[in-house]
Write a protein that holds these residues in place. Structure first.
Motif, PDB file in Angstrom:
ATOM      1  N   ALA A  84       0.842  -1.211   0.000  1.00  0.00           N
ATOM      2  CA  ALA A  84       0.000   0.000   0.000  1.00  0.00           C
ATOM      3  C   ALA A  84       0.869   1.250   0.000  1.00  0.00           C
ATOM      4  N   LEU A  85       1.965   1.164   0.725  1.00  0.00           N
ATOM      5  CA  LEU A  85       2.885   2.310   0.806  1.00  0.00           C
ATOM      6  C   LEU A  85       3.512   2.588  -0.560  1.00  0.00           C
ATOM      7  N   VAL A  86       3.939   1.510  -1.208  1.00  0.00           N
ATOM      8  CA  VAL A  86       4.551   1.666  -2.544  1.00  0.00           C
ATOM      9  C   VAL A  86       3.521   2.220  -3.528  1.00  0.00           C
ATOM     10  N   ALA A  87       2.277   1.720  -3.419  1.00  0.00           N
ATOM     11  CA  ALA A  87       1.220   2.193  -4.317  1.00  0.00           C
ATOM     12  C   ALA A  87       0.957   3.678  -4.086  1.00  0.00           C
ATOM     13  N   LYS A  88       1.004   4.096  -2.824  1.00  0.00           N
ATOM     14  CA  LYS A  88       0.746   5.499  -2.500  1.00  0.00           C
ATOM     15  C   LYS A  88       1.812   6.400  -3.108  1.00  0.00           C
ATOM     16  N   ARG A  89       3.024   5.847  -3.224  1.00  0.00           N
ATOM     17  CA  ARG A  89       4.117   6.635  -3.807  1.00  0.00           C
ATOM     18  C   ARG A  89       4.230   6.427  -5.315  1.00  0.00           C
ATOM     19  N   ASP A  90       3.193   5.851  -5.903  1.00  0.00           N
ATOM     20  CA  ASP A  90       3.202   5.560  -7.347  1.00  0.00           C
ATOM     21  C   ASP A  90       4.402   4.707  -7.730  1.00  0.00           C
ATOM     22  N   GLY A  91       4.702   3.707  -6.916  1.00  0.00           N
ATOM     23  CA  GLY A  91       5.815   2.796  -7.186  1.00  0.00           C
ATOM     24  C   GLY A  91       5.489   1.830  -8.312  1.00  0.00           C
ATOM     25  N   PRO A  92       6.454   0.988  -8.685  1.00  0.00           N
ATOM     26  CA  PRO A  92       6.230   0.065  -9.807  1.00  0.00           C
ATOM     27  C   PRO A  92       5.109  -0.940  -9.523  1.00  0.00           C
ATOM     28  N   ALA A  93       4.245  -1.100 -10.527  1.00  0.00           N
ATOM     29  CA  ALA A  93       3.079  -1.979 -10.342  1.00  0.00           C
ATOM     30  C   ALA A  93       3.514  -3.423 -10.102  1.00  0.00           C
ATOM     31  N   GLY A  94       4.621  -3.811 -10.740  1.00  0.00           N
ATOM     32  CA  GLY A  94       5.100  -5.187 -10.587  1.00  0.00           C
ATOM     33  C   GLY A  94       5.469  -5.495  -9.151  1.00  0.00           C
ATOM     34  N   GLU A  95       6.089  -4.535  -8.499  1.00  0.00           N
ATOM     35  CA  GLU A  95       6.507  -4.733  -7.108  1.00  0.00           C
ATOM     36  C   GLU A  95       5.283  -4.863  -6.203  1.00  0.00           C
ATOM     37  N   ILE A  96       4.280  -4.021  -6.457  1.00  0.00           N
ATOM     38  CA  ILE A  96       3.064  -4.057  -5.627  1.00  0.00           C
ATOM     39  C   ILE A  96       2.390  -5.414  -5.778  1.00  0.00           C
ATOM     40  N   LYS A  97       2.308  -5.854  -7.042  1.00  0.00           N
ATOM     41  CA  LYS A  97       1.641  -7.131  -7.325  1.00  0.00           C
ATOM     42  C   LYS A  97       2.397  -8.284  -6.647  1.00  0.00           C
ATOM     43  N   ALA A  98       3.728  -8.218  -6.738  1.00  0.00           N
ATOM     44  CA  ALA A  98       4.545  -9.290  -6.155  1.00  0.00           C
ATOM     45  C   ALA A  98       4.364  -9.342  -4.642  1.00  0.00           C
ATOM     46  N   MET A  99       4.306  -8.169  -4.006  1.00  0.00           N
ATOM     47  CA  MET A  99       4.171  -8.154  -2.547  1.00  0.00           C
ATOM     48  C   MET A  99       2.802  -8.663  -2.121  1.00  0.00           C
ATOM     49  N   ARG A 100       1.784  -8.324  -2.899  1.00  0.00           N
ATOM     50  CA  ARG A 100       0.443  -8.827  -2.556  1.00  0.00           C
ATOM     51  C   ARG A 100       0.396 -10.349  -2.721  1.00  0.00           C
ATOM     52  N   ALA A 101       1.085 -10.827  -3.758  1.00  0.00           N
ATOM     53  CA  ALA A 101       1.120 -12.288  -3.960  1.00  0.00           C
ATOM     54  C   ALA A 101       1.828 -12.964  -2.791  1.00  0.00           C
ATOM     55  N   LEU A 102       2.901 -12.342  -2.306  1.00  0.00           N
ATOM     56  CA  LEU A 102       3.611 -12.896  -1.152  1.00  0.00           C
ATOM     57  C   LEU A 102       2.707 -12.906   0.086  1.00  0.00           C
ATOM     58  N   ALA A 103       1.929 -11.829   0.238  1.00  0.00           N
ATOM     59  CA  ALA A 103       1.013 -11.752   1.383  1.00  0.00           C
ATOM     60  C   ALA A 103       0.008 -12.892   1.319  1.00  0.00           C
ATOM     61  N   ARG A 104      -0.557 -13.085   0.126  1.00  0.00           N
ATOM     62  CA  ARG A 104      -1.552 -14.156  -0.022  1.00  0.00           C
ATOM     63  C   ARG A 104      -0.937 -15.521   0.323  1.00  0.00           C
ATOM     64  N   THR A 105       0.273 -15.742  -0.179  1.00  0.00           N
ATOM     65  CA  THR A 105       0.949 -17.013   0.105  1.00  0.00           C
ATOM     66  C   THR A 105       1.121 -17.216   1.612  1.00  0.00           C
ATOM     67  N   GLN A 106       1.503 -16.157   2.298  1.00  0.00           N
ATOM     68  CA  GLN A 106       1.728 -16.284   3.745  1.00  0.00           C
ATOM     69  C   GLN A 106       0.421 -16.567   4.488  1.00  0.00           C
ATOM     70  N   TYR A 107      -0.669 -15.917   4.075  1.00  0.00           N
ATOM     71  CA  TYR A 107      -1.966 -16.218   4.703  1.00  0.00           C
ATOM     72  C   TYR A 107      -2.314 -17.694   4.492  1.00  0.00           C
ATOM     73  N   GLU A 108      -2.092 -18.149   3.260  1.00  0.00           N
ATOM     74  CA  GLU A 108      -2.431 -19.546   2.952  1.00  0.00           C
ATOM     75  C   GLU A 108      -1.566 -20.516   3.756  1.00  0.00           C
ATOM     76  N   GLU A 109      -0.281 -20.152   3.903  1.00  0.00           N
ATOM     77  CA  GLU A 109       0.618 -21.000   4.705  1.00  0.00           C
ATOM     78  C   GLU A 109       0.177 -21.014   6.169  1.00  0.00           C
ATOM     79  N   ALA A 110      -0.279 -19.857   6.646  1.00  0.00           N
ATOM     80  CA  ALA A 110      -0.756 -19.783   8.040  1.00  0.00           C
ATOM     81  C   ALA A 110      -1.955 -20.695   8.229  1.00  0.00           C
ATOM     82  N   LEU A 111      -2.842 -20.703   7.224  1.00  0.00           N
ATOM     83  CA  LEU A 111      -4.032 -21.562   7.326  1.00  0.00           C
ATOM     84  C   LEU A 111      -3.649 -23.038   7.226  1.00  0.00           C
ATOM     85  N   ARG A 112      -2.585 -23.318   6.475  1.00  0.00           N
ATOM     86  CA  ARG A 112      -2.128 -24.698   6.372  1.00  0.00           C
ATOM     87  C   ARG A 112      -1.576 -25.161   7.731  1.00  0.00           C
TER      88      ARG A 112
END
Lengths: 317, 409
Positions: A84-112
């Motif tokens: 969210a911070l990177v998005a607020k600073r108009d950072g690269p879209a690829g980085e934002i997408k990658a970090m969100r994907a990492l977040a999702r993976t971690q949530y899924e791992e937590a549920l596992r």
């Protein structure tokens, strides 16, 4: 005690006193809990909104114990906040997408690691909602709410999403349900207050916020919301008091400075209002240019208005 | 002495001896030798520092680890900024526009000191002084480097001089030097990181980054020497992880560079060899054709057919080579993509550790007791979390800190 024993005893007493003093010094005066685990260090940085080191610490915590679902949930939230911070600073879209994907993976791992982990499930639903799958997200939260009848969290989250969609009445009903499940839950009460405020039910909203403040006295967002509500109800004195409490807990709260400036300005204390605006101006330096300029403009307008009326600047004092 | 009894004379003698011993002790406690006021003449010197770091009048001047004099005066003066200082400020700030111009005045500290050791030899032209410390917890003092001289040019020895000798002051040593060096190193790493994000994997970036890492490694070596003198805990907490991070980052760089260079350059060389031989073939074919047309026109068509075949073959081979060049590019791109996350993660950790090292150094300078008692100030209970945004987004709160002895990591 014989006289010849005294020097030895005195030396021992002195050595012990010195050891106590040194021990006290090493703890910074006593009463301080040092943090040594990566998880607690991560929480420390995350609460300071310093997400990069928080991510680093959580990753170390997860590397040490891969089944630490709490570290995984917090790591995922830190990734999301950083994105969210990177998005607020108009950072690269690829980085934002990658970090969100990492977040999702971690949530899924937590549920596992912990299949009934509620926070990961709720946050995954919110991610789905933000990705455009609103029906899926709502359905997931509803099924969580029915599967966990004692928990307020799924209903609070659902209410917040409904508020984000602008469905204020549905949100109010949902959040009332959350409050009935756990009347002391500060999140449920604060979100209910927000829903009621949007429907101009200011009295009820204040009551809900006071319940939230009672159960979370250090929650600055609740105190700021109380101040905003008082301003809407045209009670600047009340608002100034609520916001002063928020600023006592966190003196660098930009929004509290802005609202308190408004409250004090309405009360006629424009000098104190200008001081708050000046501090807000300093605090907004890292924010987007438009926001920073708007605050500067507010400060300039206030000063021009009052200095023109009283060039000596002695109106209020 | 007829008016005094023997017992009175003996008592008086003891009083005189006690007074003499007290005087001697007072001189010793004041950092002076008892003969300082009667003994050898002192040489008065003067130096100018930007920061004396708590140096006080009476502090020792040390040369080669032994006291040779003391500080006699400290006062604030106005001093112009020199070229060298301007260069250092520009390097520290990273922007020439922010640095004050050469010749501009600023406050400096003039330190006067006396050298009393009659056996001391030093050359004022090459000698330097710097602010030092007698051990990490010890007092601040001046350290004199007596310079060097040729045998035919006798060094300055004790003599009566009307004016004090000016000796060049050097930058603070040890921890302060380390702190001074850390800032620019971090800025370089940051700028390279930005470049890596923007245009990853140009050889220029690799070189710049490698140079930065070498600089930091030099710095780590000097920090290690400094820290090892006094406390091993800091060494294990800061220097070792920093060193391992540097090694990791350097390894990643080396591997990535080797892969890119080997795979790209080897293939590129093959491409060039093929290209050259193709050009040679073509030229030969054309030359043969031209010669044939010129000599015997009836046979021209046959030769032209041959030439046509050669050109077609050339086109086909060029196509093959172009395809293989494309493959090479894809391969190199793949190698870069594979290595990028590792490298960036290493650099992020490097940057983080550098920041921690700088903070640790600053803390030690502010309070050397950190080395004895440790420092938990940055690691206290977490501040209250502002949950306003989290709550209105619909998310659950993160977990709070837990018991340190909970068995968690």
């Amino acid at each position: 005690m014989e006289a010849r024993d005294f020097p030895l005893t005195a030396r021992r007493a002195l050595a012990m006193a010195l050891a106590v003093v040194l021990g006290g010094c090493s703890l910074g005066g006593g009463g301080v809990t040092p943090i040594r685990t990566h998880f607690n260090k991560g929480v420390y940085f995350q609460n300071k909104k310093d997400y990069e080191p928080a991510i680093h610490e959580y990753r170390l915590a997860v590397a040490q114990n891969t089944s630490d679902y709490r570290a995984r949930v917090n790591l995922a939230m830190a990734y999301e906040a950083q994105a969210a911070l990177v998005a607020k600073r108009d950072g690269p879209a690829g980085e934002i997408k990658a970090m969100r994907a990492l977040a999702r993976t971690q949530y899924e791992e937590a549920l596992r690691a912990q299949p009934d982990e509620l926070r990961a499930s709720v946050n995954l639903a919110v991610m789905d909602w933000e990705a455009g799958q609103r029906d899926v997200a709502r359905e997931r939260l509803r099924s969580l709410a029915s599967a966990r009848p004692a928990e307020a969290l799924p209903l609070v989250s659902l209410g917040a999403l409904l508020l984000r969609e602008g469905l204020n009445e549905q949100a109010t009903a949902t959040l009332r349900g959350a409050v009935s499940r756990d009347p002391a839950d500060p999140d449920a009460n604060a979100m209910l207050a927000e829903a009621l405020r949007r429907q101009h039910k200011l009295g009820e909203a204040r009551a809900a916020l006071l319940r939230a403040a009672k159960n979370a006295p250090n929650d600055t967002s609740v105190l700021v919301a109380l101040g905003r509500l008082a301003l809407e109800a045209d009670q600047p004195e009340q608002a100034a008091g609520d916001l002063a409490r928020a600023l006592y807990i966190d003196p660098d709260l930009l929004e509290a400075h802005l609202l308190r400036a408004e409250a004090l300005s309405r009360e006629g204390d424009w000098v104190a209002a200008a001081e708050h605006l000046a501090r807000a101006d300093q605090l907004s330096e890292g924010r987007p240019a438009a926001e920073h300029q708007a605050i500067e403009q507010r400060l300039r307008t206030l000063l021009e208005k009052h200095l023109r009326a009283d060039p000596s600047g002695n109106t209020a004092h | 002495m007829g008016g005094y009894r023997r017992s009175e004379i003996v008592s008086g003698g003891f009083v005189v001896i006690a007074a003499a011993m007290l005087t001697w002790l007072a001189f010793r406690a004041g950092g002076m030798t008892s003969l300082a006021i009667f003994g050898p003449r002192s040489i008065k010197c003067i130096s100018e520092f930007s920061d004396v770091q708590g140096l006080t009048v009476g502090a020792w001047v040390m040369a080669a680890g032994r006291p040779v004099g003391d500080v006699t005066g400290i006062r604030l003066v106005e001093s112009p900024i020199t070229d060298e200082e301007n260069r250092r400020i520009v390097e520290r700030l990273g922007d020439p526009a922010l640095a004050p111009p050469v010749g501009a005045l600023r406050t400096a500290v003039e330190v006067r000191f006396s050298l009393r050791d009659a056996t001391l030899r030093f050359d004022p032209a090459t000698a330097t002084v710097r602010i030092g410390q007698s051990g990490l917890l010890g007092e601040t003092l001046l350290t004199l480097d007596s310079g060097y001289w040729m045998q035919q040019r006798p060094p300055l020895v004790k003599q009566k001089l009307a004016e004090p000798i000016s000796i060049t002051a050097q930058n603070p040593e040890g921890i302060n030097e380390a702190i001074e060096a850390l800032g620019p190193a971090i800025r370089r790493i940051n700028s390279v990181l930005r470049k890596v994000d923007d245009h990853f994997a140009t050889l220029e970036n690799f070189e710049s980054l490698s140079q930065s890492i070498k600089d930091v490694q030099t710095l780590v070596a000097s920090m290690r020497d400094f820290v090892r003198k006094d406390n091993g805990a800091l060494y294990t907490k800061v220097v070792q992880p920093l060193n391992s991070l540097l090694t990791n980052a350097n390894d990643s760089l080396t591997q990535l560079r080797e892969r890119v260079l080997n795979e790209t350059l080897t293939q590129a060389e093959a491409f060039l060899r093929d290209g050259r031989s193709l050009v040679a073939d073509a030229r030969e074919a054309i030359a043969t054709a031209q010669q044939a047309i010129g000599d015997i026109s009836p046979r021209a068509s046959a030769f032209l057919d041959d030439a046509d075949d050669a050109v077609q073959s050339l086109e086909a081979r060029v196509g093959d080579v172009a395809q293989s060049a494309q493959d090479v590019l894809t391969l190199a791109k793949g190698a870069i993509s594979e290595g990028k996350p590792d490298l960036i993660e290493s650099l992020r950790r490097l940057r983080r550790t550098m920041w921690e090292a700088e903070m640790a150094m600053r803390k030690i300078r502010a309070n050397p007791a950190y080395l004895l008692f440790g420092d938990d100030k940055t690691l206290l209970d977490a501040p209250p979390l502002d949950v306003g945004d989290i709550r209105s987004s619909g998310r659950a709160r993160p977990y709070e800190q837990r018991d340190e002895n909970d068995g968690g990591s």
